[in-house]
Each structure stands twice: as structure tokens, then as C-alpha cells.
Design a protein around this motif. Structure first.
Motif, PDB file in Angstrom:
ATOM      1  N   GLY A   1       0.782  -1.227   0.000  1.00  0.00           N
ATOM      2  CA  GLY A   1       0.000   0.000   0.000  1.00  0.00           C
ATOM      3  C   GLY A   1       0.814   1.277   0.000  1.00  0.00           C
ATOM      4  O   GLY A   1       0.309   2.340   0.368  1.00  0.00           O
ATOM      5  N   GLU A   2       2.044   1.195  -0.489  1.00  0.00           N
ATOM      6  CA  GLU A   2       2.929   2.362  -0.404  1.00  0.00           C
ATOM      7  C   GLU A   2       2.569   3.478  -1.392  1.00  0.00           C
ATOM      8  O   GLU A   2       3.037   4.610  -1.250  1.00  0.00           O
ATOM      9  CB  GLU A   2       4.388   1.935  -0.628  1.00  0.00           C
ATOM     10  CG  GLU A   2       4.735   1.455  -2.026  1.00  0.00           C
ATOM     11  CD  GLU A   2       4.430  -0.017  -2.267  1.00  0.00           C
ATOM     12  OE1 GLU A   2       4.836  -0.530  -3.323  1.00  0.00           O
ATOM     13  OE2 GLU A   2       3.791  -0.650  -1.398  1.00  0.00           O
TER      14      GLU A   2
ATOM     15  N   GLY B   1      -0.571   4.528  -1.957  1.00  0.00           N
ATOM     16  CA  GLY B   1      -1.864   5.100  -1.615  1.00  0.00           C
ATOM     17  C   GLY B   1      -1.806   6.603  -1.441  1.00  0.00           C
ATOM     18  O   GLY B   1      -0.809   7.160  -0.966  1.00  0.00           O
ATOM     19  N   THR B   2      -2.887   7.292  -1.842  1.00  0.00           N
ATOM     20  CA  THR B   2      -2.970   8.739  -1.708  1.00  0.00           C
ATOM     21  C   THR B   2      -2.869   9.149  -0.245  1.00  0.00           C
ATOM     22  O   THR B   2      -2.254  10.166   0.090  1.00  0.00           O
ATOM     23  CB  THR B   2      -4.295   9.253  -2.304  1.00  0.00           C
ATOM     24  OG1 THR B   2      -4.357   8.863  -3.681  1.00  0.00           O
ATOM     25  CG2 THR B   2      -4.394  10.771  -2.203  1.00  0.00           C
ATOM     26  N   ARG B   3      -3.458   8.348   0.627  1.00  0.00           N
ATOM     27  CA  ARG B   3      -3.478   8.652   2.045  1.00  0.00           C
ATOM     28  C   ARG B   3      -2.686   7.616   2.837  1.00  0.00           C
ATOM     29  O   ARG B   3      -2.648   6.444   2.479  1.00  0.00           O
ATOM     30  CB  ARG B   3      -4.921   8.655   2.563  1.00  0.00           C
ATOM     31  CG  ARG B   3      -5.771   9.780   2.020  1.00  0.00           C
ATOM     32  CD  ARG B   3      -7.213   9.640   2.502  1.00  0.00           C
ATOM     33  NE  ARG B   3      -7.999  10.842   2.240  1.00  0.00           N
ATOM     34  CZ  ARG B   3      -9.286  10.963   2.534  1.00  0.00           C
ATOM     35  NH1 ARG B   3      -9.944   9.950   3.089  1.00  0.00           N
ATOM     36  NH2 ARG B   3      -9.925  12.086   2.280  1.00  0.00           N
ATOM     37  N   GLY B   4      -2.073   8.064   3.922  1.00  0.00           N
ATOM     38  CA  GLY B   4      -1.402   7.149   4.838  1.00  0.00           C
ATOM     39  C   GLY B   4      -0.116   6.568   4.282  1.00  0.00           C
ATOM     40  O   GLY B   4       0.323   6.882   3.170  1.00  0.00           O
ATOM     41  N   THR B   5       0.500   5.687   5.071  1.00  0.00           N
ATOM     42  CA  THR B   5       1.740   5.024   4.698  1.00  0.00           C
ATOM     43  C   THR B   5       1.533   3.516   4.757  1.00  0.00           C
ATOM     44  O   THR B   5       0.526   3.024   5.274  1.00  0.00           O
ATOM     45  CB  THR B   5       2.865   5.412   5.672  1.00  0.00           C
ATOM     46  OG1 THR B   5       2.536   4.900   6.987  1.00  0.00           O
ATOM     47  CG2 THR B   5       3.039   6.926   5.744  1.00  0.00           C
TER      48      THR B   5
ATOM     49  N   ASP C   1       1.077   2.516   8.308  1.00  0.00           N
ATOM     50  CA  ASP C   1      -0.295   2.746   8.762  1.00  0.00           C
ATOM     51  C   ASP C   1      -1.204   1.607   8.310  1.00  0.00           C
ATOM     52  O   ASP C   1      -1.998   1.068   9.098  1.00  0.00           O
ATOM     53  CB  ASP C   1      -0.844   4.062   8.188  1.00  0.00           C
ATOM     54  CG  ASP C   1      -0.156   5.295   8.730  1.00  0.00           C
ATOM     55  OD1 ASP C   1       0.326   5.256   9.876  1.00  0.00           O
ATOM     56  OD2 ASP C   1      -0.103   6.307   8.002  1.00  0.00           O
ATOM     57  N   ARG C   2      -1.081   1.245   7.045  1.00  0.00           N
ATOM     58  CA  ARG C   2      -1.958   0.216   6.479  1.00  0.00           C
ATOM     59  C   ARG C   2      -1.722  -1.127   7.156  1.00  0.00           C
ATOM     60  O   ARG C   2      -2.650  -1.921   7.338  1.00  0.00           O
ATOM     61  CB  ARG C   2      -1.722   0.106   4.972  1.00  0.00           C
ATOM     62  CG  ARG C   2      -1.970   1.375   4.177  1.00  0.00           C
ATOM     63  CD  ARG C   2      -3.443   1.724   4.059  1.00  0.00           C
ATOM     64  NE  ARG C   2      -4.128   0.939   3.039  1.00  0.00           N
ATOM     65  CZ  ARG C   2      -4.191   1.270   1.756  1.00  0.00           C
ATOM     66  NH1 ARG C   2      -3.599   2.366   1.314  1.00  0.00           N
ATOM     67  NH2 ARG C   2      -4.876   0.526   0.900  1.00  0.00           N
ATOM     68  N   ALA C   3      -0.472  -1.399   7.526  1.00  0.00           N
ATOM     69  CA  ALA C   3      -0.166  -2.673   8.191  1.00  0.00           C
ATOM     70  C   ALA C   3      -0.864  -2.763   9.544  1.00  0.00           C
ATOM     71  O   ALA C   3      -1.464  -3.787   9.895  1.00  0.00           O
ATOM     72  CB  ALA C   3       1.342  -2.838   8.355  1.00  0.00           C
TER      73      ALA C   3
ATOM     74  N   LEU D   1       2.370  -9.452   0.769  1.00  0.00           N
ATOM     75  CA  LEU D   1       3.585  -9.665  -0.009  1.00  0.00           C
ATOM     76  C   LEU D   1       4.227  -8.321  -0.335  1.00  0.00           C
ATOM     77  O   LEU D   1       3.711  -7.262   0.031  1.00  0.00           O
ATOM     78  CB  LEU D   1       3.252 -10.431  -1.292  1.00  0.00           C
ATOM     79  CG  LEU D   1       2.661 -11.837  -1.100  1.00  0.00           C
ATOM     80  CD1 LEU D   1       2.373 -12.484  -2.451  1.00  0.00           C
ATOM     81  CD2 LEU D   1       3.603 -12.707  -0.273  1.00  0.00           C
ATOM     82  N   ASN D   2       5.329  -8.355  -1.036  1.00  0.00           N
ATOM     83  CA  ASN D   2       6.066  -7.123  -1.355  1.00  0.00           C
ATOM     84  C   ASN D   2       5.989  -6.779  -2.840  1.00  0.00           C
ATOM     85  O   ASN D   2       6.902  -6.161  -3.396  1.00  0.00           O
ATOM     86  CB  ASN D   2       7.528  -7.258  -0.921  1.00  0.00           C
ATOM     87  CG  ASN D   2       8.235  -8.424  -1.614  1.00  0.00           C
ATOM     88  OD1 ASN D   2       7.594  -9.204  -2.320  1.00  0.00           O
ATOM     89  ND2 ASN D   2       9.532  -8.535  -1.422  1.00  0.00           N
ATOM     90  N   ILE D   3       4.908  -7.176  -3.492  1.00  0.00           N
ATOM     91  CA  ILE D   3       4.705  -6.780  -4.888  1.00  0.00           C
ATOM     92  C   ILE D   3       4.443  -5.271  -4.918  1.00  0.00           C
ATOM     93  O   ILE D   3       3.662  -4.762  -4.105  1.00  0.00           O
ATOM     94  CB  ILE D   3       3.531  -7.563  -5.500  1.00  0.00           C
ATOM     95  CG1 ILE D   3       3.869  -9.069  -5.530  1.00  0.00           C
ATOM     96  CG2 ILE D   3       3.201  -7.064  -6.902  1.00  0.00           C
ATOM     97  CD1 ILE D   3       2.725  -9.952  -5.967  1.00  0.00           C
ATOM     98  N   PRO D   4       5.086  -4.519  -5.808  1.00  0.00           N
ATOM     99  CA  PRO D   4       4.934  -3.059  -5.796  1.00  0.00           C
ATOM    100  C   PRO D   4       3.489  -2.612  -5.982  1.00  0.00           C
ATOM    101  O   PRO D   4       2.796  -3.075  -6.893  1.00  0.00           O
ATOM    102  CB  PRO D   4       5.815  -2.599  -6.968  1.00  0.00           C
ATOM    103  CG  PRO D   4       6.824  -3.683  -7.136  1.00  0.00           C
ATOM    104  CD  PRO D   4       6.094  -4.950  -6.800  1.00  0.00           C
ATOM    105  N   ASP D   5       3.048  -1.717  -5.131  1.00  0.00           N
ATOM    106  CA  ASP D   5       1.709  -1.151  -5.206  1.00  0.00           C
ATOM    107  C   ASP D   5       1.589  -0.305  -6.474  1.00  0.00           C
ATOM    108  O   ASP D   5       2.483   0.489  -6.791  1.00  0.00           O
ATOM    109  CB  ASP D   5       1.459  -0.294  -3.968  1.00  0.00           C
ATOM    110  CG  ASP D   5       0.040   0.230  -3.884  1.00  0.00           C
ATOM    111  OD1 ASP D   5      -0.816  -0.255  -4.642  1.00  0.00           O
ATOM    112  OD2 ASP D   5      -0.215   1.122  -3.060  1.00  0.00           O
TER     113      ASP D   5
END
Length: 253
Positions: free
Chosen positions: A45-46, A48-52, A55-57, A75-79
Motif C-alpha cells: 500500500g505504499e 496510496g494517496t493517504r497514509g503510509t 499505517d496500512r499494516a 507480499l512485497n509486490i509493488p503497489d
């Protein structure tokens, strides 16, 4: 080989909070019936317009408790760049072998967000790969040594269904979530970085006061199709099998 009991249902989605929006009530209902459920988020979720992503974790962990899931992993697939690659299929197939779900829920294969519809195809192909006997045992996976997945027992889930809430299509079936609706709402609102009122993304995100109305409207619509108050929609590709015509649910007239 893991000693952890197999999952009954695993929902795979691109982003943290996708499952809460599309099939969270269904997962909670299954858990309340004593089944082991899980969520696999493909990205952190890196983008995302909002948060980090941090935060999402934290928010995802809170939501998972509300939905009573037994397993959740990201997983670590690029957002924003979920791609159907060999490496990404291997990542998902490894989780499928580790968790051994009987049913996998995927996003519907059409939609507005590329990450969502790509996850559908990517997830399907990973499910297929997880049942291949020679997967990871040769250099075909791109490395000089066997892939760690080769040490895990083969597993191919029995059923794949598609959560179709993000796309306007008549569902194959719906799940009655009338008793789970309030908890599903609370699971979504656990993402405070996304759904509290703030200037960032204010033109993209609904006001918090509107969220309940939107969820209520959508769940009511799908519930109406089956004669219940609230429901979540799903698609299955296979023809349904009926043994007893007198036990088919949902009244016709």
C-alpha cells in the motif's frame, strides 16, 4: 511441511482494505461457523494517496481481528504495479502451498483499477502452478538452486470464486451477510488513514459520514436479489450442480 491446519477459505486481493470492501462479511460468516479463513494482500500500500504502508499494516491487523481471520500476510509486490510475472506467481503459489486453502476468493477479472483485474489472472495462474509437481525443482524458476517452494507439498484448491463488488455484473450467487454487516463496516473503518475526513484525497474519497450509506446501499441491492437484507456478490465460472430441486434456495415467485 507445516503443522498448521489448512485454511478453509483464502481471499487474495491487491491492496489492504480490498477484502474488507468486497468479501469481508463472507469471511467473517465462515469464521463464525468454525472455518479457518485467511487474507493475502499482494502489496504493502505504499502508493496510496493517504497514509503510509506502516499505517496500512497496523490497520490491516486490526481489521483482521474484527473479521476473525486465522491468517493474514502482505507480499512485497509493488503497489500500483501488480504484474503477472513468473516471480509473482511463485510468491503466491508458495503461500497457497503453505496455507492449503480449499477455497480461494479472487477479485473479478474486469474493473477500473489495473491492480485488481491483474490480481485475478495472477491469482488464478498461481493456484494452478501450486499443483505442479516439478514447480521450483529445476532452474526454470530463474535461480541456480531449487526454489524453496519445491520443499512444500503440492496443493491446488478445490474451488475459485470471484468477488464481483467492484464491477457491475449480475452475480452467480450472493452470500447473506445480514448478521455480519456491522462488523464488516467496522473492519473497513479500521483503516483510519483512509476513511477519516482529511484534505488529502478529499476529491477521491467519500466523506466518512457517507461510507455507511454507500456500503448499506450496495449490500442492500445484492441482498434484494436473494430476498435478504444484506449480501455480498460472487461469480463462479463453473456450472452449479443440484441434487435435489426441493432444496434450491431463493424463492422464485
Amino acid at each position: 511441511m507445516t503443522d498448521t491446519p489448512a485454511l478453509d477459505v483464502l481471499a487474495i486481493a491487491a491492496h489492504r482494505d480490498d477484502v474488507e470492501q468486497t468479501c469481508g462479511g463472507t469471511l467473517l460468516k465462515m469464521a463464525q461457523r468454525g472455518q479457518r479463513t485467511g487474507i493475502l494482500d499482494l502489496t504493502q500500500g505504499e502508493m496510496g494517496t493517504r497514509g503510509t504502508s506502516e499505517d496500512r499494516a497496523r490497520e490491516a491487523a486490526t481489521a483482521a481481528k474484527t473479521l476473525k481471520v486465522s491468517f493474514r500476510q502482505a507480499l512485497n509486490i509493488p503497489d500500483g504495479r501488480v504484474e503477472n510475472t513468473w516471480e509473482n506467481r511463485l510468491k503466491i503459489a508458495q503461500v497457497i502451498r503453505e496455507q492449503r486453502p480449499r477455497v480461494v476468493i479472487l477479485p473479478y477479472w474486469q474493473g477500473r483499477h489495473p491492480d485488481h483485474y491483474t490480481t485475478s489472472t495472477l491469482g488464478y495462474e498461481a493456484v494452478f502452478m501450486a499443483g505442479l509437481n516439478k514447480l521450483g525443482k529445476t532452474q526454470a524458476h530463474g535461480g541456480p538452486q531449487p526454489h524453496p517452494i519445491s520443499a512444500l507439498p503440492l496443493h491446488r484448491p478445490f474451488k475459485i470464486v470471484y468477488a464481483s463488488l467492484y464491477y457491475d455484473i449480475r452475480p452467480t450467487f450472493v452470500v447473506d451477510i445480514t448478521d455480519q454487516f456491522e462488523a464488516r463496516l467496522q473492519a473497513l473503518l479500521a483503516y483510519k488513514s483512509q476513511y477519516t475526513d482529511q484534505e488529502s484525497g478529499s476529491k477521491l474519497f467519500p466523506a466518512q459520514a457517507e461510507i455507511r450509506q454507500r456500503l448499506d446501499t450496495m449490500a442492500s441491492f445484492y441482498g434484494l436479489l436473494a430476498g435478504v437484507k444484506y449480501a455480498e456478490p460472487f461469480i463462479q465460472k463453473e456450472v452449479g450442480l443440484v441434487d435435489d430441486l426441493t432444496l434450491i434456495p431463493v424463492k422464485s415467485v
